[in-house]
Design a protein around this motif. Structure first.
Motif, PDB file in Angstrom:
ATOM      1  N   ASP A   1       0.821  -1.200   0.000  1.00 43.37           N
ATOM      2  CA  ASP A   1       0.000   0.000   0.000  1.00 43.37           C
ATOM      3  C   ASP A   1       0.854   1.249   0.000  1.00 43.37           C
ATOM      4  OD1 ASP A   1      -2.688  -0.129  -0.302  1.00 43.37           O
ATOM      5  OD2 ASP A   1      -3.092   0.760   1.661  1.00 43.37           O
ATOM      6  N   ASP A   2       2.098   1.064   0.363  1.00 43.01           N
ATOM      7  CA  ASP A   2       3.024   2.177   0.417  1.00 43.01           C
ATOM      8  C   ASP A   2       2.624   3.198   1.492  1.00 43.01           C
ATOM      9  OD1 ASP A   2       5.339   3.362  -0.390  1.00 43.01           O
ATOM     10  OD2 ASP A   2       4.303   4.723  -1.761  1.00 43.01           O
ATOM     11  N   THR A   3       1.904   2.747   2.473  1.00 49.30           N
ATOM     12  CA  THR A   3       1.581   3.650   3.587  1.00 49.30           C
ATOM     13  C   THR A   3       2.037   3.028   4.902  1.00 49.30           C
ATOM     14  OG1 THR A   3      -0.593   2.764   4.157  1.00 49.30           O
ATOM     15  CG2 THR A   3      -0.503   4.320   2.337  1.00 49.30           C
ATOM     16  N   LEU A   4       2.313   3.867   5.872  1.00 48.28           N
ATOM     17  CA  LEU A   4       2.750   3.400   7.184  1.00 48.28           C
ATOM     18  C   LEU A   4       1.746   3.794   8.252  1.00 48.28           C
ATOM     19  CD1 LEU A   4       6.567   4.312   7.237  1.00 48.28           C
ATOM     20  CD2 LEU A   4       5.459   2.230   6.409  1.00 48.28           C
ATOM     21  N   THR A   5       1.615   2.936   9.260  1.00 52.18           N
ATOM     22  CA  THR A   5       0.783   3.300  10.413  1.00 52.18           C
ATOM     23  C   THR A   5       1.584   4.288  11.250  1.00 52.18           C
ATOM     24  OG1 THR A   5       1.667   1.707  11.969  1.00 52.18           O
ATOM     25  CG2 THR A   5       0.006   0.914  10.437  1.00 52.18           C
TER      26      THR A   5
END
Lengths: 133, 133
Positions: free
Chosen positions: B3-7
């Motif tokens: 997703d190429d996103t980080l929490t």
DNA sequence: AGCCAAGATGACGTTAACGTCAACGTAACG
DNA sequence: CGTTACGTTGACGTTAACGTCATCTTGGCT
């Protein structure tokens, strides 16, 4: 050189700081102006220290860190152990500053790059859009 | 790239900051994580911005100053006038950083000089004083 | 269903570095 | 001798940049 000391307002004018700041630095033991009656008189030593204080601030050091560093510049006497400790501290600051310089160079390069891009964009926009409202 | 996103906690680990700081930066409009439900997800863009934020902080810029500079790095669209203003701002920052580099060089040189002096002193002290308690 | 960990949202606390009065001292000037 | 200028010492206020609770929520186990 009448006395080679400055009053607080002369000091403020010379360095662009407020009286409050100077009194504050004294309270934190970064400056040690002598007293004539109750009035403060700032010596050449105070001026040298203030210069270093302002410089340190610009590089993001806290007043407490600066206070410790100032010892390095003003010890003709101190103890062996203390001197050694101070040198250790100075080494840390030196490393910090050199790292800072490296990153600063990088940041400058990147910012320039962005600005070039922005200026190109600006040029193309003002060319294509010079007819708009 | 799933997703190429980080929490938020991944983000914290990656940059060595606290969740509070990230939420704070968002509240000040320096970051714009997307939301999945109520949870924040930090994109590649947020990561680029955070890198610049942390760098800016190290150079003593305020978050507000940094926020304005960030616009320069993230505008593919903005208006002509706005772009021009942002470039002006960037020029100021560039000048600031170059002045900072010059002073940093000077400061490094001076600190080295003091350290040399200190080390010489230390050597002479430990020679003459090695018999003391 | 029960529970835990990760996260969210206020709201108040904290630290650094002064700013901003208020009240007072004092030396020189007209 | 009054007042103006410069200075002093508290003491409280302020801003930036988070820290630190004290509650909620929610998605996943078991």
């Amino acid at each position: 050189m009448p006395d080679d000391t400055l009053t607080i307002s002369e000091m403020c004018a010379a360095f662009g700081v407020t009286p409050r700041a100077l009194r504050f630095y004294e309270s934190k033991e970064l400056l040690f102006p002598i007293r004539q009656g109750q009035k403060r008189l700032f010596t050449k030593r105070d001026r040298a220290r203030l210069k270093l204080i302002l410089r340190g601030k610009r590089f993001g050091f806290s007043l407490e860190e600066i206070r410790q560093l100032l010892d390095l510049y003003h010890m003709g006497d101190s103890q062996l152990t203390q001197l050694s400790r101070t040198l250790d501290l100075a080494r840390l600051h030196l490393a910090d500053m050199e790292a800072q310089r490296a990153e600063l160079d990088e940041a400058i390069a990147e910012l320039k790059e962005q600005m070039d891009w922005g200026e190109k964009k600006l040029a193309s926009l003002s060319k294509s859009g010079h007819a708009a409202a």
